[in-house]
Design a protein around this motif. Structure first.
Motif, mmCIF file in Angstrom:
data_model
loop_
_atom_site.group_PDB
_atom_site.id
_atom_site.type_symbol
_atom_site.label_atom_id
_atom_site.label_comp_id
_atom_site.label_asym_id
_atom_site.label_seq_id
_atom_site.Cartn_x
_atom_site.Cartn_y
_atom_site.Cartn_z
ATOM 1 N N THR A 88 -2.386 -6.758 -11.212
ATOM 2 C CA THR A 88 -2.199 -5.406 -10.656
ATOM 3 C C THR A 88 -1.324 -4.515 -11.532
ATOM 4 O O THR A 88 -0.866 -3.472 -11.076
ATOM 5 C CB THR A 88 -1.627 -5.420 -9.216
ATOM 6 O OG1 THR A 88 -0.224 -5.726 -9.244
ATOM 7 C CG2 THR A 88 -2.361 -6.410 -8.332
ATOM 8 N N ASP A 127 -8.270 -7.503 -2.913
ATOM 9 C CA ASP A 127 -8.698 -6.655 -4.013
ATOM 10 C C ASP A 127 -7.485 -6.194 -4.819
ATOM 11 O O ASP A 127 -6.484 -5.740 -4.246
ATOM 12 C CB ASP A 127 -9.451 -5.440 -3.465
ATOM 13 C CG ASP A 127 -10.113 -4.636 -4.560
ATOM 14 O OD1 ASP A 127 -9.408 -3.819 -5.193
ATOM 15 O OD2 ASP A 127 -11.321 -4.822 -4.797
ATOM 16 N N LYS A 186 -12.023 -2.072 -19.005
ATOM 17 C CA LYS A 186 -10.779 -1.327 -19.222
ATOM 18 C C LYS A 186 -10.806 -0.769 -20.630
ATOM 19 O O LYS A 186 -10.966 -1.516 -21.604
ATOM 20 C CB LYS A 186 -9.547 -2.218 -19.040
ATOM 21 C CG LYS A 186 -8.233 -1.456 -19.197
ATOM 22 C CD LYS A 186 -8.066 -0.374 -18.144
ATOM 23 C CE LYS A 186 -6.830 0.471 -18.365
ATOM 24 N NZ LYS A 186 -6.724 1.553 -17.353
ATOM 25 N N VAL A 238 -4.718 -6.722 -15.558
ATOM 26 C CA VAL A 238 -5.561 -6.156 -14.499
ATOM 27 C C VAL A 238 -5.506 -7.036 -13.258
ATOM 28 O O VAL A 238 -5.311 -6.554 -12.134
ATOM 29 C CB VAL A 238 -7.015 -5.986 -14.984
ATOM 30 C CG1 VAL A 238 -7.936 -5.684 -13.803
ATOM 31 C CG2 VAL A 238 -7.113 -4.872 -16.014
ATOM 32 N N LEU A 271 -2.438 -3.140 -14.409
ATOM 33 C CA LEU A 271 -3.357 -2.145 -14.937
ATOM 34 C C LEU A 271 -4.494 -1.944 -13.950
ATOM 35 O O LEU A 271 -4.948 -2.905 -13.316
ATOM 36 C CB LEU A 271 -3.952 -2.591 -16.280
ATOM 37 C CG LEU A 271 -3.082 -2.529 -17.536
ATOM 38 C CD1 LEU A 271 -3.868 -3.119 -18.714
ATOM 39 C CD2 LEU A 271 -2.674 -1.100 -17.846
ATOM 40 N N ARG A 272 -4.955 -0.717 -13.832
ATOM 41 C CA ARG A 272 -6.087 -0.411 -12.963
ATOM 42 C C ARG A 272 -7.367 -0.459 -13.799
ATOM 43 O O ARG A 272 -7.452 0.200 -14.853
ATOM 44 C CB ARG A 272 -5.906 0.970 -12.343
ATOM 45 C CG ARG A 272 -6.922 1.316 -11.264
ATOM 46 C CD ARG A 272 -6.697 2.738 -10.788
ATOM 47 N NE ARG A 272 -7.589 3.084 -9.691
ATOM 48 C CZ ARG A 272 -7.247 3.064 -8.413
ATOM 49 N NH1 ARG A 272 -6.004 2.740 -8.082
ATOM 50 N NH2 ARG A 272 -8.115 3.380 -7.477
ATOM 51 N N ALA A 310 -3.261 -4.118 -3.688
ATOM 52 C CA ALA A 310 -2.387 -4.579 -4.773
ATOM 53 C C ALA A 310 -1.103 -5.202 -4.247
ATOM 54 O O ALA A 310 -0.622 -6.213 -4.778
ATOM 55 C CB ALA A 310 -2.073 -3.419 -5.714
ATOM 56 N N ASP A 326 -11.104 0.363 -15.163
ATOM 57 C CA ASP A 326 -11.933 1.570 -15.182
ATOM 58 C C ASP A 326 -13.246 1.355 -14.452
ATOM 59 O O ASP A 326 -13.861 2.321 -13.982
ATOM 60 C CB ASP A 326 -12.212 1.991 -16.628
ATOM 61 C CG ASP A 326 -10.940 2.392 -17.368
ATOM 62 O OD1 ASP A 326 -10.076 3.033 -16.742
ATOM 63 O OD2 ASP A 326 -10.804 2.041 -18.557
ATOM 64 N N ARG A 376 -14.776 -4.956 -10.348
ATOM 65 C CA ARG A 376 -13.979 -5.324 -9.176
ATOM 66 C C ARG A 376 -13.368 -6.695 -9.400
ATOM 67 O O ARG A 376 -13.950 -7.560 -10.063
ATOM 68 C CB ARG A 376 -14.874 -5.344 -7.929
ATOM 69 C CG ARG A 376 -14.172 -5.702 -6.640
ATOM 70 C CD ARG A 376 -15.114 -5.548 -5.447
ATOM 71 N NE ARG A 376 -14.434 -5.832 -4.186
ATOM 72 C CZ ARG A 376 -14.368 -7.046 -3.630
ATOM 73 N NH1 ARG A 376 -14.976 -8.075 -4.220
ATOM 74 N NH2 ARG A 376 -13.723 -7.235 -2.493
ATOM 75 N N VAL A 388 -7.013 -3.644 -6.599
ATOM 76 C CA VAL A 388 -6.766 -2.200 -6.533
ATOM 77 C C VAL A 388 -6.434 -1.774 -5.118
ATOM 78 O O VAL A 388 -5.392 -1.169 -4.861
ATOM 79 C CB VAL A 388 -7.985 -1.407 -7.063
ATOM 80 C CG1 VAL A 388 -7.772 0.098 -6.867
ATOM 81 C CG2 VAL A 388 -8.215 -1.709 -8.544
ATOM 82 N N ASP A 389 -7.309 -2.096 -4.164
ATOM 83 C CA ASP A 389 -7.131 -1.628 -2.787
ATOM 84 C C ASP A 389 -6.004 -2.352 -2.060
ATOM 85 O O ASP A 389 -5.407 -1.797 -1.128
ATOM 86 C CB ASP A 389 -8.432 -1.800 -1.999
ATOM 87 C CG ASP A 389 -9.557 -0.954 -2.569
ATOM 88 O OD1 ASP A 389 -9.254 0.057 -3.235
ATOM 89 O OD2 ASP A 389 -10.733 -1.319 -2.374
#
Length: 322
Positions: A52, A67, A12, A49, A54-55, A72, A57, A60, A69-70
């Motif tokens: 959830t 996950d 990040k 992160v 912060l996303r 959240a 960069d 995984r 990101v996928d």
């Protein structure tokens, strides 16, 4: 044990600053895991992160099998979070805040009231529970915020420097509550700068500096990285420090550390023979001793050895990476 939190190569960046620079974590279920490091190391960024907020960069991460990101939303249903700053409604009373969080967490009205009352008692909030939060001191707001994060035992609880600003009594209360949650199956990931806190609570510790994990293991394993046992000498007179330093250097072959305020000189020690050798050297030099002894290395020494350069980072890096 199965990892309930897993991070692989998390990166990040904030502009040119790498708050996380390839962080790997594997945290078993039902344990306390601590992130230990100086200001700006990336501890809070890692928690944000994983929670959830912060996303990443690159890299995984999964929490409770989902996950970050996928999936959240699925992650958020299974976690609790207490950040560095109190996130409570100033226009409500403390009791109303806790009951509201309980209802939002799908507790029945009766269970939300019961749990709120229990935590008000545990965190010594009874005297202010029915006052508006805007009248609270900073420390009292912190206690209320922590109580809110513990209303419902989540699968995973993220605590970002949870006891900052708490007095010793309330810090001990928080530690007891964390232990109770873990006994009930909750996994706790906490960031802290209190070395005693990490030592007392965590089964494993990751030392983070400049966005990277520089060491990881149990408290005992980390302490063993700093030359095992240490020999401490406390002299009677300030003027005897140079002679004591020479004696420890001669016997141990290492450069001693000196605390001028406490008249304490310390160096690595490999055996009791080292202690006896130092005693003979000091006696021959006529150095008067207030104390001498062998002890286990501390997390303070691990922290300073592993992150000694970390405190010298630029102020902008500290501001964004913390």
């Amino acid at each position: 044990m199965e990892a309930v939190i897993r991070a692989e190569g998390l990166v990040k960046r904030f502009g040119t600053v790498a708050a996380l620079d390839g962080v790997d974590l594997s945290i078993p279920a039902g344990t306390v895991y601590a992130l230990l490091g100086p200001n700006g190391a990336g501890k809070s960024t890692a928690i944000r992160v994983l929670a959830t907020l912060l996303r990443p960069d690159a890299g995984r991460a999964t929490v409770a099998g989902f996950d970050v990101v996928d999936s959240a939303e699925e992650v958020r249903h299974r976690i609790g979070l207490a950040g560095q700053y109190a996130a409570v409604d100033e226009l409500l009373t403390g009791r109303a805040n806790l009951r509201l969080v309980g209802r939002l967490s799908r507790l029945s009205r009766a269970d939300a009231r019961r749990r709120a009352d229990e935590l008000i008692e545990r965190f010594d909030l009874a005297a202010v529970a029915d006052k508006l939060v805007r009248t609270y001191s900073g420390g009292t707001r912190r206690r209320l915020d922590l109580a809110a994060s513990l209303l419902v035992a989540p699968d995973v609880l993220f605590l970002d420097e949870p006891t900052t600003g708490l007095d010793p009594r309330n810090r001990a209360v928080m530690w007891d509550l964390i232990r109770e949650l873990v006994a009930e199956g909750t996994t706790v990931l906490l960031s802290t700068q209190y070395l005693e806190e990490a030592d007392r609570l965590a089964g494993r510790i990751a030392v983070i500096d400049q966005g990277r994990v520089v060491a990881e293991g149990t408290p005992a394993q980390l302490k063993a990285t700093v030359a095992g046992e240490r020999l401490d000498v406390v002299v009677v007179h300030h003027g005897e420090i140079p002679a004591a330093v020479d004696a420890l250097r001669e016997v141990t072959g290492a450069e001693p550390s000196v605390d001028q305020d406490t008249l304490r000189i310390s160096a690595p020690a490999s055996a009791v023979d080292t202690l006896l050798g130092v005693v003979r050297e000091l006696d021959g030099a006529g150095v008067a001793l207030a104390d001498i002894g062998l002890r286990e290395s501390t997390l303070d020494e691990v922290f300073l050895q592993l992150t000694g350069a970390g405190t010298e980072r630029a102020a902008v890096g500290t501001a964004v990476a913390r």
